[in-house]
Each structure stands twice: as C-alpha cells, then as structure tokens.
Write a protein that holds these residues in place. Structure first.
Motif, PDB file in Angstrom:
ATOM      1  N   ILE A 198      30.592  30.634  57.125  1.00  0.00           N
ATOM      2  CA  ILE A 198      29.566  29.958  57.914  1.00  0.00           C
ATOM      3  C   ILE A 198      28.750  29.034  57.012  1.00  0.00           C
ATOM      4  O   ILE A 198      28.265  29.447  55.962  1.00  0.00           O
ATOM      5  N   GLY A 224      26.447  22.313  65.015  1.00  0.00           N
ATOM      6  CA  GLY A 224      27.719  22.025  65.668  1.00  0.00           C
ATOM      7  C   GLY A 224      27.875  22.743  66.989  1.00  0.00           C
ATOM      8  O   GLY A 224      28.454  22.212  67.938  1.00  0.00           O
ATOM      9  N   SER A 265      32.127  17.309  54.893  1.00  0.00           N
ATOM     10  CA  SER A 265      33.169  17.698  55.841  1.00  0.00           C
ATOM     11  C   SER A 265      34.549  17.211  55.408  1.00  0.00           C
ATOM     12  O   SER A 265      34.698  16.153  54.794  1.00  0.00           O
ATOM     13  N   TYR A 319      24.278  23.726  59.565  1.00  0.00           N
ATOM     14  CA  TYR A 319      25.310  22.761  59.943  1.00  0.00           C
ATOM     15  C   TYR A 319      26.173  23.332  61.069  1.00  0.00           C
ATOM     16  O   TYR A 319      26.446  22.641  62.074  1.00  0.00           O
ATOM     17  N   ASP A 320      26.627  24.575  60.927  1.00  0.00           N
ATOM     18  CA  ASP A 320      27.428  25.200  61.983  1.00  0.00           C
ATOM     19  C   ASP A 320      26.582  25.496  63.216  1.00  0.00           C
ATOM     20  O   ASP A 320      27.078  25.396  64.354  1.00  0.00           O
TER      21      ASP A 320
END
Length: 446
Positions: free
Chosen positions: A365, A373, A339, A369-370
């Motif tokens: 994308i 989130g 990140s 991980y997304d």
C-alpha cells in the motif's frame, strides 16, 4: 543543432546558480514545516475502522417505492414552486395557442408536472434515437394513457415540456442539491469533489471550452459524490459554474470547497475524507480545511506547491517507489509516488487525517496515493452513468441544458438509491435502466 558553449566563468556561474535554487527550495520546504519521514515509519489513516461507518447511511433504506425515493429528492412542494415560477415567467400562463384563433387553458395542479416527468422519464429510459422527437412523444403518451387517461395529448405535452425547466440562477438548483445531501445521515468514509463538462454548444455566457474534457465544450457543473454500499455512486452536491466577466459574477474553487466542507461538518460522522484534484486546492482552502478539521486528500502540482512538490519528486528515483513527509505544525502529510504508468509519472498528493507510526508490517500500500486512487473516482463513475441516459433530443438555451443535466442526476440518484435500498433476498442489480424508468413513469401518474 549544437548549443554554443559557455565560457568557463559563465558555466561555473550557471552551475552555482542552479545549486543555490536547490538550496532555496529545500530551505522553503523546511521553513514551511515539512520533514521527510524516516525509514521504518509510515503514514496511517486516523479514525475508527468501523465497517458500518465506512458506508453512507441514507434515509430511504429498505424503500420499495421508486416514486418515494424520487420525491425525497424532489418533493411536491419544490415541484410546484418550480412550476409556479415558470407559469409566472410565461406570458399567458397555462393558456396555449391551438391555432386558427383557438386557445386552450390547462388547469394548474401537481398532476401537470408529474405528467411532464412521466413522459420525460419514459423517453429517457428508452433512449430510442431512431425515433424523431414527435414520434417519441406520441409513443410515450399512448403508453402512459393506459394508466392515466387524462394525460394531455402529445402536442400539448410538447408545449408543457418546453415551458418547464429547473433554473440555475435562483434557489431551485440549490434546494435540489440540499435535498441530495440531506437524504444522508452520514456520508461514510469518502466524498469526491470534481466537475462535469456537460455538452452544450448554444448561446450562453457560461459555455467553457476545455480540450482535455470529453466533448471539449459545454456547461461546467461542480459535483460531489459518495459511493453507496452497493458500489454505485450518488450525487450529493451540484452547482453550475456561473462566473462571467461581463456580469461581474465569480464562483471560486474556494466557494465550492467550503460548501462541500460544510456538508461534511454537519454530517453525523467526522471521519469523512474529501477528495479533489489539483484544480481545487489553494492556500485559502487549505487553511480553511485545517481550521475546520476536515480530512482531505488532494493531488497537487508545482505551480501552487513548488517547494513541496519539487523536493519530493527529487527524492523519488525509481518507478514503483515513493517518499513520505509530515508537517508537525499543520498535521498535514504528503506523498510522492513514481508510477509505473508513463502517463502518470510522479504524482504528489497532500492531505489531513494521517499520522506517522512505526511500520507494522510490509505491504504494497502506498499511503495517501492509494487512498486517493480509491476515493477520487466516484464522480468519474457518476459521469459515466450519465452517458446515454440524458434527454436524447436537442434543447434550446443553457437553462434547459442545465435542467436536462440536473433532472437526469435526480433520476440516476433515484435508480442507484433504489438498488442500494433492496433487501438481501432480492436482486435489484438485474433491473435495467429501461425497466426502472418505465416503472417509475407509471408510479408518477398512478
């Protein structure tokens, strides 16, 4: 300070030892069945892309009555069960000392706990911290007497409210939790599992100190939340952490995952993904989720998943980049993302429910991980909603602190479900917490 140099022999031995460790880690990574996904391919979430199935479906759709929604979560039968339990536990039952040798006996009926709820809801809706508790009770009773002339006086209500609480030790909280989950025909595409450290500093064998949590000390409440179509969170599972070395009782993370997983398994849709942080996922839970075929995404760290995390983190060199891997034997996937946020750094997630496909088109994308989130934030949103809505005065003992928490959760669920249940031509989003609580308090006693 300078570091004493190693001899040529010791220096080369140390370098060889480090190299061997890297080889051993890579061997464990491959032995466990993991393989880095080659360029040109990408992880994609499995399942139907049905817009309607992505949202939770509850049983109070288009409901106009706040009271009816509340009663679906806490029906009369359960209210009276809890009330009767407290009467049996109290010496004298519903007989109270008025002073100077005078006693007063309240007649047992459903109206008594409803009066208690109405006063609590009125005060929790106002959140007027400038008022002392006695004055807040008097104001609430005076206002509610316009609708229910027979409501007990403020001093009597104070005694009644003192005796009423929702027990965490028996079946009362479990039944409430079951009612929360049973209100949904399906949970939609995501459930978040997390916890709330509910502030409490009184005497209890269950108080935990966690400096990383807001408040740092309190009762640890396990949670699971869904996100309603209107965007508001709703609690569907609650259990207090009651592990205690002295009593010998133990609540394991695996127990919590199984209970949340069983909710998903009995749901009408099988595309629900369970999200959790690195505190929860262990090998036992991982094996159980695979066996049951329950999709999940969890953040992980090297303490429990050493080889997997270390290999992936080694592969990611630059901020904004990520690496994917897939396990053909277990059908699990894992992704490590570097990140740009310095507080996050390299974060690794693992899960079930993804497949490797040729990359259809370039996009920004980051798979898994997304998804994590988006899906993990529901409990955080619910806990933010708790802020400023609990009983605003000090309570005695962990039972009443827990009762304050779970009753407020029921209230917030009622508030959010009512907002989600509105017709398209009416805007319930503009109804404030204070107005909602006042109207619900009136509905309780009408």
């Amino acid at each position: 300070m300078s570091t004493p140099r190693l001899s040529l022999h010791d220096g080369t031995t140390e370098r060889g030892s480090k190299r061997q460790k890297r080889v051993d880690i890579m061997k464990k990574f491959t032995d466990e069945g993991w393989a880095i996904i080659e360029k040109g391919k990408k992880l994609y979430k499995m399942g139907k892309n049905d817009q309607e199935l992505q949202y939770p479906i509850h049983r109070v759709k288009n409901s106009d009555s706040k009271y009816d929604i509340f009663m679906r979560l806490m029906p009369h039968s359960l209210i009276m069960e809890i009330f009767n339990n407290r009467i049996e536990e109290r010496n004298g039952g519903l007989t109270f000392d008025k002073g100077k040798g005078n006693y007063y006996t309240i007649e047992k009926s459903i109206f008594i706990p409803l009066y208690i709820f109405a006063v609590k809801i009125f005060i929790q809706g106002n959140q007027n911290m400038t008022l002392k508790k006695d004055q807040a009770l008097k104001d609430a009773v005076k206002k509610l007497k316009t609708k229910a002339p027979h409501i007990p006086c403020a001093s009597m209500m104070n005694k009644l409210m003192g005796m009423f609480f929702i027990d965490y030790k028996g079946e009362e909280t479990k039944k409430l939790s079951d009612n929360m989950s049973n209100l949904f025909r399906s949970f939609g595409d995501m459930i978040s599992g997390d916890e709330k450290l509910f502030y409490f500093t009184g005497k209890s064998g269950y108080v935990r100190k966690v400096v990383s949590k807001p408040g740092s000390i309190g009762l640890w409440m396990y949670q699971a939340c869904v996100s309603l179509k209107c965007g508001l969170p709703c609690l569907v599972y609650s259990r207090m952490h009651t592990s205690n070395k002295q009593s010998g009782t133990v609540v394991k993370c695996h127990d919590i995952i199984k209970e949340c997983g069983n909710m998903i398994e009995t749901s009408c849709t099988q595309d629900t993904t369970l999200f959790m942080d690195s505190y929860y996922l262990q090998e036992e839970s991982r094996a159980w989720l695979k066996e049951k075929g329950i999709n999940y995404i969890a953040s992980i760290h090297s303490g429990r998943f050493g080889a997997l995390v270390k290999v992936l983190q080694k592969q990611v060199k630059n901020t904004g980049s990520y690496v994917q891997c897939f396990n053909q034997a277990t059908r699990e996937s894992a992704v490590c993302y570097y990140s740009n946020n310095k507080n996050l750094g390299k974060k690794t997630v693992i899960g079930l429910g993804f497949e490797v496909k040729k990359e259809a088109e370039k996009d920004m994308i980051v798979p898994m991980y997304d998804h994590y989130g988006v899906g993990f934030s529901n409990c955080d949103k619910f806990n933010k909603a708790l802020h400023g809505k609990t009983w605003p005065y000090k309570v005695q003992g962990d039972q009443r602190a827990h009762s304050n928490y779970i009753f407020t959760c029921i209230l917030i669920n009622t508030y959010h479900l009512w907002k989600d249940s509105g017709n398209k031509d009416e805007d319930r989003n503009t109804v404030s917490w204070q107005k909602f609580c006042l109207e619900l308090a009136y509905e309780m006693i009408e």
